[in-house]
Design an enzyme around this catalytic site. Structure first.
Site, PDB file in Angstrom:
ATOM      1  N   HIS A 109      47.051  53.043  30.193  1.00 42.06           N
ATOM      2  CA  HIS A 109      48.004  53.015  29.080  1.00 42.06           C
ATOM      3  C   HIS A 109      47.375  52.218  27.926  1.00 42.06           C
ATOM      4  O   HIS A 109      46.819  51.139  28.144  1.00 42.06           O
ATOM      5  CB  HIS A 109      49.318  52.371  29.532  1.00 42.06           C
ATOM      6  CG  HIS A 109      50.363  52.425  28.469  1.00 42.06           C
ATOM      7  ND1 HIS A 109      51.048  53.579  28.149  1.00 42.06           N
ATOM      8  CD2 HIS A 109      50.814  51.478  27.617  1.00 42.06           C
ATOM      9  CE1 HIS A 109      51.870  53.338  27.154  1.00 42.06           C
ATOM     10  NE2 HIS A 109      51.754  52.071  26.814  1.00 42.06           N
ATOM     11  N   ASP A 145      55.334  53.323  33.168  1.00 33.96           N
ATOM     12  CA  ASP A 145      54.336  52.326  32.749  1.00 33.96           C
ATOM     13  C   ASP A 145      54.627  50.956  33.364  1.00 33.96           C
ATOM     14  O   ASP A 145      54.643  49.936  32.665  1.00 33.96           O
ATOM     15  CB  ASP A 145      54.308  52.225  31.200  1.00 33.96           C
ATOM     16  CG  ASP A 145      53.876  53.534  30.571  1.00 33.96           C
ATOM     17  OD1 ASP A 145      53.087  54.273  31.185  1.00 33.96           O
ATOM     18  OD2 ASP A 145      54.347  53.833  29.449  1.00 33.96           O
ATOM     19  N   GLU A 174      39.345  51.457  27.026  1.00 33.42           N
ATOM     20  CA  GLU A 174      39.970  52.235  28.112  1.00 33.42           C
ATOM     21  C   GLU A 174      38.891  52.802  29.027  1.00 33.42           C
ATOM     22  O   GLU A 174      39.004  52.762  30.252  1.00 33.42           O
ATOM     23  CB  GLU A 174      40.793  53.391  27.528  1.00 33.42           C
ATOM     24  CG  GLU A 174      42.045  52.975  26.812  1.00 33.42           C
ATOM     25  CD  GLU A 174      42.872  54.171  26.370  1.00 33.42           C
ATOM     26  OE1 GLU A 174      43.000  55.141  27.131  1.00 33.42           O
ATOM     27  OE2 GLU A 174      43.397  54.150  25.238  1.00 33.42           O
TER      28      GLU A 174
HETATM   29  C1  GAR Z   1      44.739  57.611  26.165  1.00 30.73           C
HETATM   30  O1  GAR Z   1      44.753  56.748  25.054  1.00 30.73           O
HETATM   31  C2  GAR Z   1      45.661  57.085  27.249  1.00 30.73           C
HETATM   32  O2  GAR Z   1      45.661  55.697  27.358  1.00 30.73           O
HETATM   33  C3  GAR Z   1      46.994  57.593  26.772  1.00 30.73           C
HETATM   34  O3  GAR Z   1      46.725  58.893  26.318  1.00 30.73           O
HETATM   35  C4  GAR Z   1      45.400  58.951  25.820  1.00 30.73           C
HETATM   36  C5  GAR Z   1      44.688  60.100  26.486  1.00 30.73           C
HETATM   37  O4  GAR Z   1      43.413  60.268  25.921  1.00 30.73           O
HETATM   38  N1  GAR Z   1      47.971  57.581  27.825  1.00 30.73           N
HETATM   39  C6  GAR Z   1      49.246  57.238  27.646  1.00 30.73           C
HETATM   40  O5  GAR Z   1      49.714  56.951  26.569  1.00 30.73           O
HETATM   41  C7  GAR Z   1      50.075  57.234  28.912  1.00 30.73           C
HETATM   42  N2  GAR Z   1      51.326  56.590  28.713  1.00 30.73           N
HETATM   43  P1  GAR Z   1      42.319  61.122  26.670  1.00 30.73           P
HETATM   44  O6  GAR Z   1      42.964  62.483  26.967  1.00 30.73           O
HETATM   45  O7  GAR Z   1      41.201  61.249  25.681  1.00 30.73           O
HETATM   46  O8  GAR Z   1      41.921  60.396  27.926  1.00 30.73           O
END
Ligand code: GAR
Length: 210
Positions: A109, A145, A174
């Site tokens: 997250h 979350d 991340e």
């Molecule tokens: C990421 O920033 C992840 O942390 C977020 O979605 C994005 C996905 O990026 N997730 C959430 O917000 C979950 N609550 P990605 O498809 O490039 O990995």
């Protein structure tokens, strides 16, 4: 060799970071057994196919949550997934789903939980005016979350930032955090005390045999 499952809905950069960590030996003794997207047009599922991985679209549109979850769980079980990593999977898992993989589902997250759960966490943090944000890798439980926190990384909010530059710097962290968390969890040397995830000298399975 442990089998990872990946669930995604969109871009898939966290999935790619995990795949690259496996290829580069930063995550050892693991493979990606299956990548599932709930959206046919997600770039992440194209990338999974290009990488030659087992990639499946299980559309969620028009299905009741449990019906979709049952299809996803069946595919994960057929592929004997040991650890499931949510990587931008924009769907809530039903309690039934979570119960199928106790302490075996991780999520990432883009905020320092419990601050800014839900959608567009980076925008929420930016608009609130925090000076430090970051990302959280946590176990998934029945609440949004919410599960025990495995790894957090902080990111300063700079005066010159907008929500996009902040989100980009959080995303870099991340990618690092997810690899770190997967290694710790696959290593099995941890315990969860209340909400606290702490490293321990022994494997959870060894402790349970005592
Ligand atoms: C990421 O920033 C992840 O942390 C977020 O979605 C994005 C996905 O990026 N997730 C959430 O917000 C979950 N609550 P990605 O498809 O490039 O990995």
């Amino acid at each position: 060799m442990k089998s990872l499952g990946i669930l995604l809905s969109g871009r898939g950069s966290n999935f790619v970071a995990i795949a690259e960590s496996i290829d580069a030996g930063r995550i050892v003794d693991a493979r990606i057994a299956l990548v599932i997207s709930n959206k046919a047009d997600s770039p992440g599922i194209d990338t999974a196919r290009q990488r030659g991985l087992n990639a499946l679209v299980i559309p969620s549109k028009g299905k009741a949550r449990e019906e979709h979850d049952r299809e996803v769980v069946a595919a994960l079980k057929t592929n004997k997934v040991d650890l499931l990593c949510l990587a931008g999977y924009m769907r809530l898992l039903s309690p039934w789903f979570v119960q199928q993989f106790p302490r075996k589902i991780l999520n990432i997250h883009p905020s320092l939980l419990p601050a800014f759960p839900g959608l567009e966490a980076q925008e929420q943090a930016f608009a609130y005016g925090v000076k430090v944000s970051g990302c959280t890798v946590h176990f998934v439980d029945e609440e949004l979350d919410h599960g025990a926190i495995v790894v957090q990384k902080t990111v300063p909010v700079l005066d010159g930032d907008d929500e996009h530059t902040l989100a980009a710097r959080i995303l870099e962290q991340e990618h690092i955090a997810y690899t770190e968390a997967i290694n710790i969890v696959l290593g099995g040397k941890f315990e969860i005390l209340g909400r606290r995830f702490v490293k321990s000298s022994q494997n959870a399975e060894v402790r349970m045999q005592k």
